[in-house]
Design a protein around this motif. Structure first.
Motif, PDB file in Angstrom:
ATOM      1  N   SER A  99      41.203  39.878  53.415  1.00 38.20           N
ATOM      2  CA  SER A  99      39.816  39.477  53.167  1.00 38.20           C
ATOM      3  C   SER A  99      39.609  38.863  51.794  1.00 38.20           C
ATOM      4  O   SER A  99      38.796  37.954  51.631  1.00 38.20           O
ATOM      5  N   LEU A 100      40.346  39.365  50.792  1.00 37.81           N
ATOM      6  CA  LEU A 100      40.098  38.944  49.410  1.00 37.81           C
ATOM      7  C   LEU A 100      41.296  38.261  48.756  1.00 37.81           C
ATOM      8  O   LEU A 100      41.202  37.840  47.607  1.00 37.81           O
ATOM      9  N   GLY A 101      42.407  38.152  49.470  1.00 33.73           N
ATOM     10  CA  GLY A 101      43.579  37.503  48.901  1.00 33.73           C
ATOM     11  C   GLY A 101      44.230  38.299  47.795  1.00 33.73           C
ATOM     12  O   GLY A 101      44.989  37.764  46.983  1.00 33.73           O
ATOM     13  N   VAL A 102      43.956  39.605  47.732  1.00 33.19           N
ATOM     14  CA  VAL A 102      44.498  40.463  46.677  1.00 33.19           C
ATOM     15  C   VAL A 102      45.957  40.788  46.975  1.00 33.19           C
ATOM     16  O   VAL A 102      46.324  41.088  48.116  1.00 33.19           O
ATOM     17  N   THR A 103      46.790  40.718  45.965  1.00 35.66           N
ATOM     18  CA  THR A 103      48.187  41.125  46.083  1.00 35.66           C
ATOM     19  C   THR A 103      48.316  42.556  45.587  1.00 35.66           C
ATOM     20  O   THR A 103      47.912  42.860  44.464  1.00 35.66           O
ATOM     21  N   ILE A 104      48.854  43.443  46.416  1.00 31.84           N
ATOM     22  CA  ILE A 104      48.962  44.853  46.045  1.00 31.84           C
ATOM     23  C   ILE A 104      50.206  45.047  45.180  1.00 31.84           C
ATOM     24  O   ILE A 104      51.328  44.833  45.621  1.00 31.84           O
ATOM     25  N   THR A 105      49.991  45.450  43.925  1.00 31.10           N
ATOM     26  CA  THR A 105      51.081  45.701  42.979  1.00 31.10           C
ATOM     27  C   THR A 105      50.841  47.046  42.301  1.00 31.10           C
ATOM     28  O   THR A 105      49.812  47.687  42.504  1.00 31.10           O
ATOM     29  N   SER A 106      51.772  47.447  41.454  1.00 33.28           N
ATOM     30  CA  SER A 106      51.591  48.702  40.712  1.00 33.28           C
ATOM     31  C   SER A 106      50.382  48.610  39.788  1.00 33.28           C
ATOM     32  O   SER A 106      49.736  49.626  39.508  1.00 33.28           O
ATOM     33  N   ASP A 191      55.971  37.708  44.551  1.00 32.19           N
ATOM     34  CA  ASP A 191      54.727  38.449  44.788  1.00 32.19           C
ATOM     35  C   ASP A 191      54.393  38.584  46.265  1.00 32.19           C
ATOM     36  O   ASP A 191      53.503  39.372  46.632  1.00 32.19           O
ATOM     37  N   LEU A 192      55.063  37.832  47.142  1.00 31.85           N
ATOM     38  CA  LEU A 192      54.748  37.869  48.571  1.00 31.85           C
ATOM     39  C   LEU A 192      54.877  39.270  49.160  1.00 31.85           C
ATOM     40  O   LEU A 192      54.143  39.632  50.084  1.00 31.85           O
ATOM     41  N   LYS A 193      55.800  40.046  48.618  1.00 33.67           N
ATOM     42  CA  LYS A 193      55.973  41.401  49.159  1.00 33.67           C
ATOM     43  C   LYS A 193      54.723  42.245  48.942  1.00 33.67           C
ATOM     44  O   LYS A 193      54.493  43.230  49.643  1.00 33.67           O
ATOM     45  N   GLY A 194      53.894  41.842  47.982  1.00 33.52           N
ATOM     46  CA  GLY A 194      52.644  42.549  47.741  1.00 33.52           C
ATOM     47  C   GLY A 194      51.575  42.248  48.763  1.00 33.52           C
ATOM     48  O   GLY A 194      50.489  42.831  48.728  1.00 33.52           O
ATOM     49  N   MET A 195      51.863  41.319  49.697  1.00 33.55           N
ATOM     50  CA  MET A 195      50.916  40.988  50.764  1.00 33.55           C
ATOM     51  C   MET A 195      51.293  41.622  52.092  1.00 33.55           C
ATOM     52  O   MET A 195      50.570  41.484  53.078  1.00 33.55           O
ATOM     53  N   SER A 204      54.318  50.032  45.833  1.00 37.25           N
ATOM     54  CA  SER A 204      53.604  49.902  44.564  1.00 37.25           C
ATOM     55  C   SER A 204      53.186  51.265  44.021  1.00 37.25           C
ATOM     56  O   SER A 204      53.159  51.471  42.803  1.00 37.25           O
ATOM     57  N   THR A 205      52.862  52.190  44.910  1.00 39.89           N
ATOM     58  CA  THR A 205      52.507  53.541  44.467  1.00 39.89           C
ATOM     59  C   THR A 205      53.708  54.237  43.859  1.00 39.89           C
ATOM     60  O   THR A 205      53.609  54.881  42.799  1.00 39.89           O
TER      61      THR A 205
END
Length: 557
Positions: A99-106, A191-195, A204-205
């Motif tokens: 929805s927001l294009g956010v990449t999940i990272t640490s 960074d793709l792995k964060g998607m 990331s946790t």
């Protein structure tokens, strides 16, 4: 209730454990990761049918990978619990990615750990509840209800092995065919792995707790122990009072002072300020940028763990003789103000500027500063450093960041479900928050103009920027290496009273000469100490804006 579930299950066809795991792998790999596949499509070198085949192969690889993991991790005794956790974690992370294009990272996990209830409320919208119902609650209900057929352990293990072997075979074949393409894409876009949900949140946790989580009971590392004032306040010179305003989520490109085509700075343009138009942030999130800019460490050498238990800019100024105060209208100082005074807003100011949920307009900082200055004893000549932490342009509820009187750009996005607003509405709401910040900063300067017992100054610097749909991204927190300029190019400006300018004319001229130079938050620590007249060996002269002028003058001799 268990009997009702059991009777309902008896009406449903049962499936084997390996089938259940495979179906879950399809759900996780396909349904939750549409945004990932869309991004892959933009990066593929193919067109037409070849693109479709490449994306189809990618889907199969992801599903096969998740199938292997599900077959290995999920057994009869834990399958319902683990499957529910995967759907819950994956569903939430997929909402922000898709929805927001956010990449999940640490870093995003760190933001989550340091957030407060007000920020969480701003993220909740009707779209969020629709997503929660359709992609989290209903799938978990299905997991609970689907009956899993009883089979012997030997038969279950055999089926799992067949699934794993077939999955590895399919993955191997497709990775062999498209190896060059995958290698090129993931080498350039790590960074793709964060998607990819839910592995992004899980990985990331683990990374956060391994690298970023604050370690408890670490000893305080003293820093800048030699700090002292170069010149003590004398009878003929007024003490200094510096206000440092830490902005929130303001981006430089939305300031008309920097050439933006909408007049977002009507009041600041009438003030005698020094505007620096080429400034970059240390991070793309408050939890990184704020500790970094106060730590004295350059961005490239920033050690988050060390910064968490070492003295910083405020400690050094305090040691040198400044009375240091932190005034907050945000979610805290991220550990930077632990050992200095924290100003508490009087009840009357909270009633004036805050809503029922405790969320306050930034003009509470203006009135707070007036109240603070009014309480200074007449005979107190101590120099002072006051840090004001803004709510600024914090999203996604930009419409909450400015009173109606400052919402000059219409139409607006009056919702925190910003992905449902048009680009014009969204940007207008964001720009209105900049207009309000312009007013707040101007009022702070007007307040300092009326402070007769001090030579006064103000330094404004935003912590990071914000994306409002550019490149399909919203909010902030993208990995710094690939973050767009909207998230890293931040506004910075200074204002000084005539008394300060007169007593520090060389410094003032030096700063004016650097307004178009490339600067960053690395410059804050040494430059502010120099402006305050604080000497210490821990100042990095290379990043000291005032030292650059001194070196240039010396080289000309």
């Amino acid at each position: 209730m268990p009997n009702v579930i059991k009777r309902f299950q008896q009406k449903l066809p049962s499936i084997s454990l390996s089938q259940f795991n495979f179906i879950l792998a399809i759900w996780l790999g396909v349904v939750l990761n549409i945004g990932f596949y869309q991004q892959m499509q933009t990066l593929t070198p193919y067109t037409g049918l070849k693109t479709s085949l490449f994306i189809a192969a990618t889907v199969v690889v992801v599903v096969a990978l998740y199938n292997v993991l599900m077959q290995l991790l999920q057994w009869r005794w834990n399958v319902k619990l683990l499957a529910s956790i995967f759907v819950l974690v994956g569903g939430f992370s997929a909402y922000f990615v898709n929805s927001l294009g956010v990449t999940i990272t640490s870093d995003q996990v760190q933001n989550m750990m340091q957030t407060d209830i007000k920020e969480v409320n701003d993220l909740i919208s009707p779209n969020f509840f629709i997503w929660l119902t359709g992609l989290v609650l209903l799938p978990i209900l299905a997991i609970v209800l689907i009956p899993i057929r009883q089979e012997t352990v030997k038969r279950e293990v055999l089926k799992k092995l067949v699934n794993i072997v077939l999955s590895f075979t399919v993955m191997g074949a497709l990775l062999f065919i498209y190896f060059v393409d995958y290698a090129a894409i993931f080498r350039e876009h790590r960074d793709l792995k964060g998607m990819l949900s839910p592995q992004n949140t899980i990985a990331s946790t683990f990374s956060y707790y391994h690298k970023k989580a604050p370690k408890k009971n670490l000893p305080l590392v003293l820093y800048g122990e030699d700090a002292h004032l170069i010149e003590r306040t004398s009878t003929g010179k007024l003490p200094k009072l510096m206000v440092l305003v830490v902005g929130e989520t303001a981006r430089a490109e939305s300031f008309s002072l920097n050439g933006y085509n909408k007049n977002t700075n009507p009041e600041l343009s009438q003030q005698k300020i020094i505007n620096f138009n080429q400034v970059s942030s240390c991070g793309t999130a408050t939890a990184v940028s704020v500790p970094c800019m106060f730590s004295g460490m350059p961005r490239t050498d920033y050690d988050e763990q060390l910064a968490g238990h070492r003295e910083g800019l405020l400690d050094i100024a305090q040691r040198a003789g400044y009375k240091v105060t932190w005034m907050d209208n945000n979610s805290g100082c991220k550990g930077t103000c632990t050992r200095v005074e924290k100003y508490e807003f009087p009840k009357a100011l909270k009633q004036k500027w805050c809503d029922a949920d405790g969320e306050c307009f930034d003009e509470i900082l203006v009135d707070g500063l007036k109240d603070y200055i009014a309480r200074i004893p007449k005979d107190d000549v101590s120099p002072r450093l006051i840090v004001l932490h803004q709510m600024g342009s914090h999203g996604p509820a930009y419409f909450k960041r400015s009173p109606k009187a400052f919402q000059k750009f219409k139409p607006t996005c009056d919702s925190n479900a910003i992905q449902g607003c048009s680009s014009t509405e969204l940007v207008n709401s964001y720009d209105n928050s900049i207009v309000y910040t312009d007013h707040v900063l101007s009022e702070l300067m007007n307040t300092l103009k009326g402070t007769a017992n001090y030579q006064t100054g103000l330094w404004y610097l935003s912590d990071h920027g914000e994306s409002t749909g550019e490149h399909g991204l919203y909010l902030h927190g993208s990995p710094y290496a690939i973050a767009p300029s909207q998230q890293t190019h931040v506004p910075m400006l200074m204002w000084f009273s005539p008394e300060w300018q007169k007593n520090n004319s060389a410094q003032y001229a030096c700063l004016i000469g650097q307004k178009s130079q490339k600067l960053s938050q690395d410059n804050l620590f040494p430059s502010l100490l120099s402006l305050l007249g604080v000497q210490t060996q821990v100042k990095n002269e290379k990043n000291d804006m005032l030292q650059q002028c001194a070196q240039s003058a010396q080289s000309r001799i």
